[in-house]
Design an enzyme around this catalytic site. Structure first.
Site, mmCIF file in Angstrom:
data_model
loop_
_atom_site.group_PDB
_atom_site.id
_atom_site.type_symbol
_atom_site.label_atom_id
_atom_site.label_comp_id
_atom_site.label_asym_id
_atom_site.label_seq_id
_atom_site.Cartn_x
_atom_site.Cartn_y
_atom_site.Cartn_z
ATOM 1 N N ARG A 256 44.987 49.059 33.952
ATOM 2 C CA ARG A 256 44.796 48.146 34.797
ATOM 3 C C ARG A 256 43.509 48.138 35.494
ATOM 4 O O ARG A 256 43.905 48.329 36.793
ATOM 5 C CB ARG A 256 46.119 47.950 35.928
ATOM 6 C CG ARG A 256 46.521 46.922 36.370
ATOM 7 C CD ARG A 256 47.008 46.722 37.067
ATOM 8 N NE ARG A 256 47.023 47.513 38.388
ATOM 9 C CZ ARG A 256 48.330 49.284 38.954
ATOM 10 N NH1 ARG A 256 49.244 49.148 39.068
ATOM 11 N NH2 ARG A 256 47.738 49.349 40.302
ATOM 12 N N HIS A 260 47.841 45.299 40.751
ATOM 13 C CA HIS A 260 49.518 45.323 40.646
ATOM 14 C C HIS A 260 49.839 43.733 39.642
ATOM 15 O O HIS A 260 50.184 43.664 39.216
ATOM 16 C CB HIS A 260 51.048 46.404 40.683
ATOM 17 C CG HIS A 260 52.058 46.652 40.199
ATOM 18 N ND1 HIS A 260 52.376 46.417 39.066
ATOM 19 C CD2 HIS A 260 52.964 45.661 40.802
ATOM 20 C CE1 HIS A 260 53.941 46.599 38.596
ATOM 21 N NE2 HIS A 260 54.142 45.132 39.710
ATOM 22 N N TYR A 269 46.092 53.482 46.319
ATOM 23 C CA TYR A 269 46.177 55.208 45.669
ATOM 24 C C TYR A 269 45.189 55.295 44.757
ATOM 25 O O TYR A 269 45.203 56.776 43.917
ATOM 26 C CB TYR A 269 47.770 54.650 45.633
ATOM 27 C CG TYR A 269 48.055 53.303 44.376
ATOM 28 C CD1 TYR A 269 47.539 53.269 43.104
ATOM 29 C CD2 TYR A 269 48.594 52.130 45.495
ATOM 30 C CE1 TYR A 269 47.233 52.800 43.014
ATOM 31 C CE2 TYR A 269 48.924 50.905 44.413
ATOM 32 C CZ TYR A 269 47.876 50.807 42.635
ATOM 33 O OH TYR A 269 48.383 50.219 42.229
#
Length: 366
Positions: A256, A260, A269
């Site tokens: 990805r 998200h 992160y």
């Protein structure tokens, strides 16, 4: 066929080199230059749609959007392997699958604009509407597949989910039922390495594909950024299901590259070096390199492909912005197949509530 190899099966390298892959090769013998070019066009168009939808959200025209950047080959390759009578049960990110199945571009974004509770009529395109509840669609797919089995037809259900969903009870229960009854269903896991902000290694200490054989389901682990490998694996799984072989689990190892959803900030992160590494494995870039080597890419082809993608973006934007606001009472439509007194009472109460605003405007002292 159970693939216990630690490395995903790959038929197209990141450099665009076609690689032999034993049992997988016969399933893609039909992929000549024009066929590959058609798949490349799909990749370009769905990436452009995704980019435009992300922009629409940033501009306040959509409430939320789940980007699929980097996962285009996993979605297009699997979707183009399906027959029209197969049924798709997606999660919320399979917008490329919806495009390939013929879902109207405006319908893809209606739910994200808040104008509807679903998005499209599933029975016109054989695609269920997006499932926001993680993993729930796998149960729906298994149930549909059991129905097809009892109807004695060779249609197949395919359900999509991410690596994070494999920790949900629904996914595991669906695989138990599918294995027990040898249901014609394909479990297609897009392992994009991140379950929101948690890396896949937190929940999976072995390859995710290794879990399926424990349920009695054969599994395939493929390079999800390799269009040819995805198409081959999905064809294998579909054929197995059609011929009475039961379910198959596919782990498409992809990445990805975006957030998200547009409410997420992956820079909080994710190591930038990891993203940079995966960009070198871009599914569009590797297929473009193969097509260039085959002589299929010309300036005219590039221009026509870009024009097709831009036209899709224009259609999406116009459909989104021009979407009429829903009638407030339509929230009660289609909740139940048969109306009932409780729902009607709620509709009446809400109608009275809305009317109270009109009365207040006409009589400010009321």
């Amino acid at each position: 066929m159970i693939d216990s190899s630690p490395r995903p099966v790959q038929l197209l390298s990141p450099d665009g080199e076609r690689m032999p892959a034993g049992d997988f090769d016969p399933w893609v013998e039909d992929l000549d230059g024009p066929a590959l070019l058609a798949l490349y066009r799909d990749l370009v168009v769905v990436r452009r749609i995704d980019t435009e939808a992300t922009a629409l959200q940033r501009q306040g025209e959509l409430g939320l959007w789940p980007p699929l950047l980097g996962q285009e080959a996993a979605q297009v390759g699997s979707a183009r392997a399906l027959r029209s009578d197969d049924f798709v049960f997606p999660s919320y990110r399979e917008n490329a699958v919806a495009y390939c199945r013929g879902v109207n571009l405006t319908d893809i974004v209606t739910v994200w604009r808040g104008n509807t509770q679903s998005g499209w009529d599933p029975y016109t395109v054989n695609v269920a509407t997006p499932a926001i509840i993680i993993g729930a669609q796998t149960l729906h797919a298994t149930g549909w597949a059991l129905g097809a089995q009892r109807d004695d037809v060779d249609s197949v259900a395919i359900t999509y989910f991410g690596d994070g969903a494999t920790s949900e009870g629904d996914v595991n229960e669906a695989m138990v039922f599918a294995a027990s009854f040898q249901a014609p269903v394909v479990f297609f896991c897009q392992n994009n390495h991140w379950a929101i902000s948690e890396p896949v290694g937190v929940q999976a200490h072995r390859n995710i594909a290794d879990r399926a054989p424990g349920f009695g389901i054969p599994s395939l682990r493929i390079d999800g950024n390799d269009m040819i490998a995805v198409l081959a694996a999905t064809r294998i799984a579909l054929d197995r299901a059609r011929t009475g072989g039961g379910p198959t689990f596919i782990e498409a190892v992809t990445y990805r590259m975006g957030p998200h959803t547009t409410a997420d900030d992956p820079t909080r992160y994710r190591d930038p070096a990891e993203l940079a590494e995966w960009k070198t494995r871009d599914p569009l870039l590797r297929l473009h390199r193969l097509l260039t080597a085959l002589g299929e890419i010309t300036p005219e082809v590039e221009a026509a492909t870009q024009a097709l993608a831009d036209a899709a973006a224009v259609e999406l934007r116009a459909g989104c912005i021009g979407m009429p606001d829903p009638e407030p009472l339509s929230v009660f439509d289609h909740v139940y197949a048969t109306p009932n007194a409780t729902l009607e009472r709620q509709r009446t109460d809400y109608a009275g509530y809305l009317t109270s605003f009109d009365s207040s405007e006409q009589n400010p002292k009321a």
